[in-house]
Motif scaffolding. Sequence first.
Motif, PDB file in Angstrom:
ATOM      1  N   ALA A 452      27.225  34.470  52.616  1.00  0.00           N
ATOM      2  CA  ALA A 452      28.115  33.379  52.223  1.00  0.00           C
ATOM      3  C   ALA A 452      28.798  33.655  50.879  1.00  0.00           C
ATOM      4  O   ALA A 452      29.859  33.115  50.589  1.00  0.00           O
ATOM      5  N   GLY A 453      28.196  34.523  50.062  1.00  0.00           N
ATOM      6  CA  GLY A 453      28.777  34.823  48.760  1.00  0.00           C
ATOM      7  C   GLY A 453      29.795  35.945  48.783  1.00  0.00           C
ATOM      8  O   GLY A 453      30.417  36.244  47.757  1.00  0.00           O
ATOM      9  N   LEU A 454      29.995  36.576  49.935  1.00  0.00           N
ATOM     10  CA  LEU A 454      30.966  37.661  50.059  1.00  0.00           C
ATOM     11  C   LEU A 454      32.331  37.099  50.427  1.00  0.00           C
ATOM     12  O   LEU A 454      32.432  36.164  51.216  1.00  0.00           O
ATOM     13  N   ARG A 455      33.394  37.689  49.869  1.00  0.00           N
ATOM     14  CA  ARG A 455      34.754  37.177  50.075  1.00  0.00           C
ATOM     15  C   ARG A 455      35.654  38.247  50.691  1.00  0.00           C
ATOM     16  O   ARG A 455      35.623  39.412  50.282  1.00  0.00           O
ATOM     17  N   PRO A 456      36.517  37.852  51.659  1.00  0.00           N
ATOM     18  CA  PRO A 456      37.447  38.813  52.267  1.00  0.00           C
ATOM     19  C   PRO A 456      38.361  39.474  51.246  1.00  0.00           C
ATOM     20  O   PRO A 456      38.704  40.644  51.371  1.00  0.00           O
ATOM     21  N   ILE A 457      38.739  38.742  50.207  1.00  0.00           N
ATOM     22  CA  ILE A 457      39.669  39.294  49.223  1.00  0.00           C
ATOM     23  C   ILE A 457      39.059  40.499  48.503  1.00  0.00           C
ATOM     24  O   ILE A 457      39.767  41.368  48.005  1.00  0.00           O
ATOM     25  N   ASP A 458      37.734  40.570  48.463  1.00  0.00           N
ATOM     26  CA  ASP A 458      37.064  41.665  47.778  1.00  0.00           C
ATOM     27  C   ASP A 458      36.849  42.884  48.668  1.00  0.00           C
ATOM     28  O   ASP A 458      36.822  44.016  48.193  1.00  0.00           O
ATOM     29  N   TYR A 459      36.668  42.648  49.979  1.00  0.00           N
ATOM     30  CA  TYR A 459      36.217  43.733  50.839  1.00  0.00           C
ATOM     31  C   TYR A 459      37.107  44.009  52.044  1.00  0.00           C
ATOM     32  O   TYR A 459      36.897  45.003  52.724  1.00  0.00           O
ATOM     33  N   ALA A 460      38.068  43.172  52.343  1.00  0.00           N
ATOM     34  CA  ALA A 460      38.832  43.321  53.583  1.00  0.00           C
ATOM     35  C   ALA A 460      40.329  43.310  53.300  1.00  0.00           C
ATOM     36  O   ALA A 460      41.058  42.457  53.767  1.00  0.00           O
ATOM     37  N   GLU A 461      40.776  44.290  52.522  1.00  0.00           N
ATOM     38  CA  GLU A 461      42.180  44.352  52.121  1.00  0.00           C
ATOM     39  C   GLU A 461      43.124  44.466  53.317  1.00  0.00           C
ATOM     40  O   GLU A 461      44.214  43.918  53.331  1.00  0.00           O
ATOM     41  N   SER A 462      42.711  45.194  54.344  1.00  0.00           N
ATOM     42  CA  SER A 462      43.594  45.410  55.481  1.00  0.00           C
ATOM     43  C   SER A 462      43.712  44.178  56.366  1.00  0.00           C
ATOM     44  O   SER A 462      44.557  44.130  57.249  1.00  0.00           O
ATOM     45  N   TYR A 463      42.859  43.175  56.127  1.00  0.00           N
ATOM     46  CA  TYR A 463      42.915  41.997  56.985  1.00  0.00           C
ATOM     47  C   TYR A 463      42.674  40.745  56.150  1.00  0.00           C
ATOM     48  O   TYR A 463      41.563  40.218  56.091  1.00  0.00           O
ATOM     49  N   PRO A 464      43.714  40.261  55.454  1.00  0.00           N
ATOM     50  CA  PRO A 464      43.545  39.015  54.705  1.00  0.00           C
ATOM     51  C   PRO A 464      43.250  37.858  55.636  1.00  0.00           C
ATOM     52  O   PRO A 464      43.710  37.828  56.780  1.00  0.00           O
TER      53      PRO A 464
END
Length: 529
Positions: A452-464
């Motif tokens: 829950a503490g992980l964010r797409p903006i940090d780890y999923a650049e190819s898929y906002p």
Amino acid sequence: MSDPLGACAMLGAVETRSVSPVFVGRAGELTALTEALSRATAGEPQALLVAGEAGVGKTRLVEEFRDAACDAGAVVALGGCVELGADGLPFAPFSTALRSLRRRLPEELSAAADGHEGELARLLPELGDPGGSDAGDEDATARLFELTVRLLERLAADRTLVLVLEDLHWADTSTRHLLTYLLRTLRRGRIVVVATYRADDIHRRHPLRPLLAELDRMRTIRRIELSRFTRTEVHRQLTGILAAEPAPGLVDDIFDRSDGNAFFVEELVASRSCGDGTGPLSDSLRDLLLVRVETLPEDAQRVARIIAEGGSSVEHGLLAAVSRLAEDDLIGALRAAVGANILLAAPDDDGYRFRHSLVREAVSDDLLPGERSRLNRRYAEALEADPGLVRPDERATRLATYWYHAHDPAKALPAVLDASVATRKRHAYAEQLRLLERAMELWDEAPAEVRAGLRPIDYAESYPACGCDPDTTPLRHLDLLAEAAVAARLCGERERALKIGRMALRVLDGEDEHDPLRAAWFWAEQARL
């Protein structure tokens, strides 16, 4: 304060007696290398592959060639592949070699890299900030490879350059791709490329095998195969080690037991000197490799076990933090291990490594499962407490490796994702894909509060996140699938990318709440493939 660099230099000077001061055999192989050096000096680039089983003498041959090249005025840059498992350091041998060239030729390398420092910083971070990751740019990797070859050609325009890449059997995918590009496109410059690998490690499914088959078709590349020593050569080796004429019975015994493997000859001689010399050694190779380690003082054995689990080499500061020994006790333990010719002070680094990787593998394999996970946890905790203990370009990958082998999903998942971002920024998409696959393996094992503490903006650049606030929306398994699909496409594994896309679409079809934007993204990616 203690002086780790001074300690390394002091330990590196410890004299050992298990290595022959006489270079035995290999006259034809050394001649082939020196002839290649002469042709390169005349302006014709050369490439050679040196193959042989573990312990047969590849490193010793390269060392002799290195000395001959330096005597001839060439600049030698050495880089070795790092054994860190599936998430190996991308471009490790090239980064190490370029770092060596930067130390030797700082002004020349700066001039050769002028205007492209940001892109080349993906291989050599000391050149500056690599900038954005360009995750969707399919041409970014090819441009990085082109600039690397151009850099080497410029450096080799006015001097003979020898680039040695050791242990290709541990090479990551990005390194293999860059080496292939280099050998295919290198057309000018006074440069010799020498790459070594263990022939006995190349099984049918080994990832290096297709590369070797491809290189065999290139007439510009010469392969040198090292065979085992004959009895006469073992006799000469023993004479050099003992500094005296060996008894015929000893020669026969050592030759029969070693089967002509140069490293095993050294180990058998040293093992006899360590023990009482009356009993036969175990027929087990593992026992042979461990017998001298077990004669070390307890602190030295402990330090050897710690270094074995730390990777190909371990920095002094990191070793001190993990071992938790007093400085004098640590130096004493290291001196004993270096004096026994088991460990070496790394020549271009503030650290230590095993003299032969076979011994490190044997020591690591001898660890208990709980001991291995505990050591990896201590490595990870020490690195988290002081990130400056390792080079910045290695930090994320090594931390991910340590936490993964510590069997702590809560810590391993964020570390593996951080490492995937670091490899993406270096255009090492194959390694990014492996790390993302490891993250997917860890996903269900990690606690819900960690996910829950992980964010797409940090780890999923190819898929906002489609239509969502990336600062507050948690990272989802679908985001990892999307990032993995793009990484697979960019590293050329298109079948894998298609499979990941189909998996994601099945997940979307099974969700209670339909997400048309995410589904559209995956359908578009499938169509692109």
